[in-house]
Design a protein around this motif. Structure first.
Motif, short mmCIF file in Angstrom:
data_model
loop_
_atom_site.label_atom_id
_atom_site.label_comp_id
_atom_site.label_asym_id
_atom_site.label_seq_id
_atom_site.Cartn_x
_atom_site.Cartn_y
_atom_site.Cartn_z
N VAL A 75 0.87 -1.22 0.08
CA VAL A 75 0.03 -0.01 0.09
C VAL A 75 0.82 1.28 0.07
O VAL A 75 1.90 1.20 0.67
CB VAL A 75 -0.85 0.09 1.17
N THR A 76 0.51 2.25 -0.72
CA THR A 76 1.19 3.35 -0.77
C THR A 76 0.16 4.48 -0.78
O THR A 76 -1.11 4.23 -0.72
CB THR A 76 1.82 3.68 -2.25
N GLU A 78 -0.84 6.67 -2.81
CA GLU A 78 -1.54 6.53 -3.93
C GLU A 78 -2.60 5.72 -4.01
O GLU A 78 -3.49 5.89 -4.72
CB GLU A 78 -0.67 6.51 -5.18
N ASN A 79 -2.35 4.53 -3.58
CA ASN A 79 -3.27 3.56 -3.74
C ASN A 79 -3.98 3.00 -2.46
O ASN A 79 -4.78 1.86 -2.41
CB ASN A 79 -2.70 2.42 -4.57
N ASP A 80 -3.80 3.64 -1.27
CA ASP A 80 -4.24 3.23 0.08
C ASP A 80 -5.74 3.38 -0.09
O ASP A 80 -6.35 4.82 -0.15
CB ASP A 80 -3.67 3.94 1.13
N PRO A 81 -6.64 2.51 -0.22
CA PRO A 81 -8.10 2.81 -0.14
C PRO A 81 -8.75 3.46 1.09
O PRO A 81 -9.77 4.09 0.91
CB PRO A 81 -8.69 1.50 -0.35
#
Length: 181
Positions: A75-76, A78-81
């Motif tokens: 998880v970054t 930018e992509n952390d939901p």
């Protein structure tokens, strides 16, 4: 009289600053321990050992014991939901994993990286933050059986495991988490 108070206050201030400069600064946000001065001359290797584990390092250790776990994502920001990565009191790193014992039929309609497919590991700056996150998740999912999960806190690490695993299977993660270094 006023001059004596000024001199006394200045002397105390200088003494306090001098005492503070003899210990290493702790930039982790954690209060310094009373024994900080004893440990101020630790080697670089010792000081890195005391840092919280990253989620990736914790996964490496856990997957050595739970061989059915496979890394599925990192998880970054930018992509952390959840938009929690790096936020105050939230996880500092997070990975997701799948577990081959979970049937593909059980996870139809879920996305790669969803807890139901295996789980996730979240690392925090403090053990208190990890515990608070686990308590929050348990509170939120308590009334939603399809979202329940097994949560294990070990120090600054939270291991989240899919409810599709049996208690015995999930217990393997608990045992592995208990041995995190």
């Amino acid at each position: 009289m006023k001059q004596n108070l000024t001199i006394t206050a200045a002397t105390l201030l200088i003494a306090t600053l001098a005492a503070c400069s003899n210990t290493k600064a702790d930039t982790s946000g954690t209060p310094a321990s009373p024994n900080a001065a004893k440990h101020s001359s630790t080697t670089k290797q010792d000081s890195t050992a005391s840092k919280p584990l990253t989620a990736g390092t914790a996964f490496d250790q856990i997957s050595a014991s739970v061989t059915t776990a496979k890394l599925s994502g990192t998880v970054t920001a930018e992509n952390d939901p959840n938009d929690l990565l790096g936020r105050p009191s939230q996880y500092t790193s997070k990975i997701t994993f799948s577990d081959s014992r979970i049937s593909a039929d059980d996870v139809i309609g879920t996305d790669k990286g969803d807890i139901e497919r295996g789980g996730a590991i979240e690392s925090f700056a403090t053990a208190g933050d990890a515990k608070t996150r686990a308590e929050y998740i348990q509170t939120v999912t308590k009334s939603m059986p399809t979202l329940t999960e097994y949560d294990y806190v070990q120090g600054t690490t939270l291991v989240r495991v899919s409810h599709y695993l049996t208690p015995k299977q999930a217990g393997e993660y608990k045992a592995a988490a208990a041995n995190l270094e």
